[in-house]
Enzyme design. Sequence first.
Site, PDB file in Angstrom:
ATOM      1  N   TYR A 125       0.757  -1.154   0.029  1.00 13.65           N
ATOM      2  CA  TYR A 125       0.183   0.010   0.130  1.00 13.65           C
ATOM      3  C   TYR A 125       0.839   1.193   0.128  1.00 13.65           C
ATOM      4  CZ  TYR A 125      -4.148  -2.945   0.699  1.00 13.65           C
ATOM      5  OH  TYR A 125      -4.957  -3.896   0.259  1.00 13.65           O
ATOM      6  N   LYS A 170       4.080 -15.227   4.154  1.00 15.56           N
ATOM      7  CA  LYS A 170       4.623 -16.103   2.936  1.00 15.56           C
ATOM      8  C   LYS A 170       5.998 -15.970   2.800  1.00 15.56           C
ATOM      9  CE  LYS A 170       3.075 -18.362  -0.681  1.00 15.56           C
ATOM     10  NZ  LYS A 170       2.326 -19.663  -0.488  1.00 15.56           N
ATOM     11  N   ASP A 203      -1.900 -18.410   2.288  1.00 16.15           N
ATOM     12  CA  ASP A 203      -2.582 -19.423   1.372  1.00 16.15           C
ATOM     13  C   ASP A 203      -3.501 -20.285   2.387  1.00 16.15           C
ATOM     14  OD1 ASP A 203      -0.129 -20.312   1.513  1.00 16.15           O
ATOM     15  OD2 ASP A 203      -0.125 -21.129  -0.259  1.00 16.15           O
ATOM     16  N   ASP A 227      -5.899  -7.167   4.600  1.00 17.85           N
ATOM     17  CA  ASP A 227      -7.205  -6.747   4.082  1.00 17.85           C
ATOM     18  C   ASP A 227      -8.024  -7.585   3.506  1.00 17.85           C
ATOM     19  OD1 ASP A 227      -8.804  -4.820   2.564  1.00 17.85           O
ATOM     20  OD2 ASP A 227      -7.556  -4.085   1.108  1.00 17.85           O
ATOM     21  N   ASP A 231     -11.788  -9.142   4.999  1.00 18.29           N
ATOM     22  CA  ASP A 231     -12.975  -9.642   4.314  1.00 18.29           C
ATOM     23  C   ASP A 231     -13.554 -10.906   4.420  1.00 18.29           C
ATOM     24  OD1 ASP A 231     -12.539  -6.563   3.789  1.00 18.29           O
ATOM     25  OD2 ASP A 231     -13.272  -6.996   1.780  1.00 18.29           O
TER      26      ASP A 231
HETATM   27 MG    MG Z   1     -11.178  -3.802   2.134  1.00 17.85          MG
END
Ligand code: MG
Length: 331
Positions: A125, A170, A203, A227, A231
């Site tokens: 980001y 990861k 994963d 993020d 969700d």
């Molecule tokens: Mg979001």
Amino acid sequence: MTHRIAVLKGDGIGREVVPWAVATLQALGPRWEFVEGEIGWDCFQRTGTALPDETVALLGTCEAALFGAVSSPSRRVPGYRSPIVALRREFNLYANVRPVMSAPVPSSRRDVDMLIVRENTEGLYVQRERSDGQTAVAERVITRAASERIGRLACQQALRRRRHLTIVHKANILPETCGLFRDAVRRVAAEYPGLTIEEVLVDTMALRLIRDPEHFDVVVTTNLFGDILSDEAAMLVGGLGLAPAGNIGDTLAIFEPVHGSAPDIVGRNIANPLAAILSAAMLLDYLGETQDGDRVRAAVTATLREGLLAPDLGGQATTTAVGEAVLRHLH
Ligand code: MG
Ligand code: NAI
């Protein structure tokens, strides 16, 4: 003591749900000073900026903020940058904290009670992308300082909960960036005796959120992974209409529903206001008013138990009906 709280409704259903979060806080007693600021896509189209300087200045005078959502275009628009990403950077809101808890609705899994702690300032980001038209490259920045800082916050939360911390990364593919994150979190976690620490690859984590979500207590991870996983996790316990979040910094915290501006349902009075109301409960916790935070969560639970469900939860209740029910249960 009066709390000065910024109210940033933003776009779309942000304007429909945030007023219910404000009404919920007001129902707890007269100790609030609410100040409104502009933000978002409508603001950009009217004024040429999605985040006016006045809004930033206003936030600088507040203890905390309630934010709704903003609409963002998925392609580059000259002059536009995501105002929430900008705010996270401006006020160094380094932690994005999302509780994921079973709710008494048909679509929720049982026995889920986890807290996802996502690093909120760096990773992919940082938005350092370049492209020559054939090859596009994005830089992923991980620093020891930010990783230790988020690791500390996660450990402190774990101490207050079931004392179990899961580090998601990861590092098998990205040993430099994810390796640094993992090592930094492990290093600070060693200062918190009594915690159990485990590592899960991202994963596998996506899979295990579906397979055995009740296993997890506090989950700490980098920006993009957090993020996506948060969700996914929201969907286990009723979906976006019930998912609150906090962006926490050292001097300011902004609380917001996880969902966006939902243009597909805007203006119909069917947006679920509970994610915004639960964000207000997180704000209460942040201000140290945890008893009132619990009161708000109990009023939300009572509203759901009553069967007053908005359409996203399979019911027919309007935004207004759900919001009023919460206020009724608070009284
Ligand atoms: Mg979001
Ligand atoms: P979204 O979260 O706005 O909507 C996804 C789906 O969930 C839609 O079908 C919507 O109707 C439903 N939904 C969301 N919140 C709901 C609620 N409270 N009650 C009932 N149903 C609800 O995500 P989407 O569609 O990907 O993005 C729409 C816009 O929102 C975009 O411009 C996006 O950039 C922006 N966005 C902003 C965020 C923020 O401000 N933090 C976060 C996510 C998206």
